[in-house]
Structure formats: C-alpha cells, structure tokens
Design a protein around this motif. Structure first.
Motif, mmCIF file in Angstrom:
data_model
loop_
_atom_site.group_PDB
_atom_site.id
_atom_site.type_symbol
_atom_site.label_atom_id
_atom_site.label_comp_id
_atom_site.label_asym_id
_atom_site.label_seq_id
_atom_site.Cartn_x
_atom_site.Cartn_y
_atom_site.Cartn_z
ATOM 1 N N GLY A 128 24.192 5.716 29.053
ATOM 2 C CA GLY A 128 23.399 4.537 28.582
ATOM 3 C C GLY A 128 22.242 5.373 27.744
ATOM 4 O O GLY A 128 21.703 4.589 26.974
ATOM 5 N N ALA A 129 22.109 6.611 27.834
ATOM 6 C CA ALA A 129 21.170 7.259 27.235
ATOM 7 C C ALA A 129 21.345 7.847 25.793
ATOM 8 O O ALA A 129 22.435 8.220 25.559
ATOM 9 C CB ALA A 129 20.759 8.619 28.174
ATOM 10 N N ASP A 130 20.432 7.342 25.039
ATOM 11 C CA ASP A 130 20.838 7.699 23.424
ATOM 12 C C ASP A 130 20.226 8.870 23.250
ATOM 13 O O ASP A 130 19.522 9.743 23.968
ATOM 14 C CB ASP A 130 20.111 6.524 22.754
ATOM 15 N N LYS A 131 20.460 9.271 21.979
ATOM 16 C CA LYS A 131 20.049 10.827 21.433
ATOM 17 C C LYS A 131 18.499 10.539 21.161
ATOM 18 O O LYS A 131 17.848 9.847 20.373
ATOM 19 C CB LYS A 131 20.772 11.238 20.466
ATOM 20 N N ALA A 132 17.664 11.742 21.359
ATOM 21 C CA ALA A 132 16.492 12.045 21.100
ATOM 22 C C ALA A 132 15.876 13.343 20.821
ATOM 23 O O ALA A 132 16.772 14.439 21.459
ATOM 24 C CB ALA A 132 15.391 11.327 22.129
ATOM 25 N N ILE A 133 14.813 13.755 20.308
ATOM 26 C CA ILE A 133 14.268 15.046 20.168
ATOM 27 C C ILE A 133 13.577 15.232 21.663
ATOM 28 O O ILE A 133 12.743 14.402 21.981
ATOM 29 C CB ILE A 133 13.517 15.217 19.279
ATOM 30 N N ALA A 134 13.811 16.401 22.233
ATOM 31 C CA ALA A 134 13.120 16.797 23.232
ATOM 32 C C ALA A 134 11.830 17.546 23.184
ATOM 33 O O ALA A 134 11.799 18.339 22.176
ATOM 34 C CB ALA A 134 13.913 17.590 24.260
ATOM 35 N N ILE A 135 10.583 17.390 23.661
ATOM 36 C CA ILE A 135 9.475 18.012 23.594
ATOM 37 C C ILE A 135 8.752 18.376 25.027
ATOM 38 O O ILE A 135 9.128 17.515 26.082
ATOM 39 C CB ILE A 135 8.472 17.301 22.854
ATOM 40 N N SER A 136 8.091 19.347 24.947
ATOM 41 C CA SER A 136 7.504 19.752 26.226
ATOM 42 C C SER A 136 6.580 18.346 26.936
ATOM 43 O O SER A 136 5.841 17.764 25.858
ATOM 44 C CB SER A 136 6.504 20.980 26.205
ATOM 45 N N LEU A 171 2.259 15.183 20.063
ATOM 46 C CA LEU A 171 3.261 15.708 19.357
ATOM 47 C C LEU A 171 4.449 14.789 19.619
ATOM 48 O O LEU A 171 5.093 14.145 18.718
ATOM 49 C CB LEU A 171 3.768 17.205 19.678
ATOM 50 N N THR A 172 4.886 14.358 20.806
ATOM 51 C CA THR A 172 5.797 13.450 21.261
ATOM 52 C C THR A 172 5.510 12.143 20.433
ATOM 53 O O THR A 172 6.538 11.321 20.037
ATOM 54 C CB THR A 172 5.726 13.305 22.566
ATOM 55 N N ALA A 173 4.436 11.760 20.770
ATOM 56 C CA ALA A 173 3.875 10.156 20.161
ATOM 57 C C ALA A 173 4.072 10.534 18.597
ATOM 58 O O ALA A 173 4.584 9.345 18.115
ATOM 59 C CB ALA A 173 2.374 9.884 20.418
ATOM 60 N N ALA A 174 3.662 11.496 17.800
ATOM 61 C CA ALA A 174 4.040 11.627 16.347
ATOM 62 C C ALA A 174 5.148 11.582 16.019
ATOM 63 O O ALA A 174 5.530 10.837 14.929
ATOM 64 C CB ALA A 174 3.054 12.739 15.988
ATOM 65 N N VAL A 175 6.091 12.388 16.625
ATOM 66 C CA VAL A 175 7.547 12.433 16.376
ATOM 67 C C VAL A 175 7.942 10.855 16.402
ATOM 68 O O VAL A 175 9.007 10.567 15.662
ATOM 69 C CB VAL A 175 8.300 13.385 17.090
ATOM 70 N N SER A 176 7.777 10.379 17.538
ATOM 71 C CA SER A 176 8.606 9.057 18.021
ATOM 72 C C SER A 176 8.060 7.941 16.887
ATOM 73 O O SER A 176 8.732 7.451 16.359
ATOM 74 C CB SER A 176 7.919 8.516 19.493
ATOM 75 N N ARG A 177 6.857 8.263 16.401
ATOM 76 C CA ARG A 177 6.345 7.129 15.327
ATOM 77 C C ARG A 177 7.136 7.255 13.955
ATOM 78 O O ARG A 177 7.379 6.431 13.318
ATOM 79 C CB ARG A 177 4.907 7.340 15.115
ATOM 80 N N ILE A 178 7.192 8.725 13.822
ATOM 81 C CA ILE A 178 8.123 9.066 12.481
ATOM 82 C C ILE A 178 9.455 8.359 12.431
ATOM 83 O O ILE A 178 9.913 7.967 11.583
ATOM 84 C CB ILE A 178 7.960 10.259 12.012
ATOM 85 N N ILE A 179 10.157 8.672 13.613
ATOM 86 C CA ILE A 179 11.289 8.157 13.855
ATOM 87 C C ILE A 179 11.578 6.822 13.843
ATOM 88 O O ILE A 179 12.429 6.489 13.044
ATOM 89 C CB ILE A 179 12.130 8.789 15.329
ATOM 90 N N GLU A 180 10.661 6.087 14.198
ATOM 91 C CA GLU A 180 10.733 4.874 14.129
ATOM 92 C C GLU A 180 10.318 4.013 12.839
ATOM 93 O O GLU A 180 10.951 3.186 12.323
ATOM 94 C CB GLU A 180 9.650 4.041 15.029
ATOM 95 N N GLU A 181 9.642 4.927 11.872
ATOM 96 C CA GLU A 181 9.475 4.425 10.677
ATOM 97 C C GLU A 181 10.552 4.882 9.845
ATOM 98 O O GLU A 181 10.932 3.866 8.939
ATOM 99 C CB GLU A 181 8.113 5.036 10.144
ATOM 100 N N MET A 182 11.272 5.933 10.263
ATOM 101 C CA MET A 182 12.465 6.274 9.287
ATOM 102 C C MET A 182 13.391 5.425 9.486
ATOM 103 O O MET A 182 14.443 5.177 8.911
ATOM 104 C CB MET A 182 13.023 7.898 9.694
#
Length: 249
Positions: free
Chosen positions: A208-216, A222-233
């Motif tokens: 049930g796990a979807d694909k995502a970018i992994a971050i430390s 950085l995780t928050a910023a990447v997530s925001r951009i993915i949602e916008e895209m």
C-alpha cells in the motif's frame, strides 16, 4: 590517567563538530542517489547519461529549489544506508515509502501509486501468486518485491543486484518469474534483448506504500520543501506531463 572534562569543553567540541555539518538546504548542489537500471524511471540513455521519469522530476524539483544536482548511480540496496550516512542528500529511485523504511529515513509526499507486474517467459502464463507455488522467482535485493516474495512462502526466492539481471534470468529459463513496477515491466518486455521471449503474466498491488523521494530524517526543511513542490506539480499538471512522456499509458 583520567582527566575530568568540563561541560563547557564538551559543548565546545560539539559546537565545533556541528560547524562542519551543513544543512542540505544550505548547499548549492544536492547529491542524489539512484539506481540506473530501471526504465522508464531511471536508466542510461544512448548518450550514457541518466534519463527517465525520476530524473526529470527530480531535476524539476531542484530547479524550483534553486539547486543544482549531482547524480550518483548506485546499487539499489546501498541507497538508504548511504543516505543515512549523509553521503547523499536524496534518493530518487522509484522507491516505495514503506513503514519499515520510514523508521530509518523521511519521505516526501508521494508521486505515484505502486503496482507491480509479474514477468514470465511467453510459454508460461500464471494468473496469480498461487500459480507460482513451487516456482523460482527472481527479485532485486533490498526492494519491496523481495519482501513480498519472501512473505509468500510458496516460492523459492533468488536475489540479484539489478532488475535487468532478474529479467535476463527469466528469458534464459533459469528462473520462472520476476516482478517490478508496471512501467518498468512494460519497458523490459518491449526491449530488443527480450522481445518475444518474455511477457507480463499478471499485475498486483504488492504494497500500500506509494513512491516517494527519500531524505534524511535530519533534513526536515528539505523534506517539507520537496513535498510542497511535488504537491504543486501534481496539482498544476507537471507530474502528469512527465507520466505521459515516460509511461505512455
């Protein structure tokens, strides 16, 4: 002889150590780990450069962040350990954001639902995992496919470093099946080296796990910023345009 160390001295050492630790958001160039044998997500094009859905998506994210990227092509099961050791800043490799992996690293917002396709030779067409009982299944080590295959309990599991090795073993008749994300399976079935030798037997959502970018876990910003951009895209159609480009269907 033991010497007493003051709290002030300890704090001084910690502060000096921290000075060497650079937040990923402060870097001009982010180091991205991937595993470049997984078309159409990431693979080497005719020029030898890395191309694919994940490559284009991550480059677009970096541009919106005002960052440059340095890509490192690595063995898949070394990606998360390298991220946890701060040798790389991101992992973009068709990675499923499973709860087990989330104990070790953080994940961005998801960018794709993860479904797998089982590949077999054209003369063997099982319809379900029950039909694989007693068969040998090839999987890439460290993947959700390996976890799923071992949990089946009715197959012999053989692991390989890359998915193209798994597919080749099927084509040569040395294993009975392999499986991977549907777009990758379709790409291998159409590949010149395997044309007419292998086919997709059936599809299955193995997690049930979807694909995502992994971050430390340390890089919360950085995780928050990447997530925001993915949602916008996703909202503005950029992700769909990349899906149309690389997945075709």
């Amino acid at each position: 002889m033991w010497k007493r160390i003051s709290v002030a001295a300890v704090l001084s050492v910690l502060a000096a150590t921290a000075a060497f630790a650079v937040s990923a958001m402060d870097k001009e160039t982010l180091i991205v780990g991937t595993s470049g044998a997984y078309p159409p997500y990431e693979f080497h094009g005719q020029s030898g450069d890395l191309v694919g859905f994940d490559i284009d998506m991550t480059e677009a994210i970096a541009k919106k962040l005002g960052k440059k990227l340095q890509w490192l092509d690595m063995i898949f099961d070394s990606l998360l350990p390298s991220l946890m050791a701060n040798k790389i800043d991101l992992v973009s490799a068709g990675l499923s954001a499973t709860p087990e992996r989330a104990k070790r690293v953080s994940f961005s917002s998801p960018y794709e639902i993860s479904y797998s396709a089982f590949i077999t030779r054209v003369d063997y067409q099982p319809k379900s995992t029950d039909d694989l009982t007693g068969k040998t299944v090839a999987v890439q080590i460290g993947t959700v496919q390996e976890t799923f295959a071992r949990a089946l309990g009715n197959v012999e599991v053989k692991t390989y470093q890359k998915f193209d090795e798994c597919v080749r073993e099927v084509a040569l008749g040395r294993v009975d099946a392999t499986f991977m994300d549907i777009p990758a399976a379709k790409a291998y079935v159409k590949a010149k080296d395997f044309d007419g030798k292998i086919a997709i037997a059936f599809n299955k959502q193995i997690t049930g796990a979807d694909k995502a970018i992994a971050i430390s876990k340390e890089n919360v910003e950085l995780t928050a910023a990447v997530s925001r951009i993915i949602e916008e895209m996703d909202k503005n159609g950029e992700l769909q345009a990349l899906r149309d480009k690389w997945f075709n269907e």
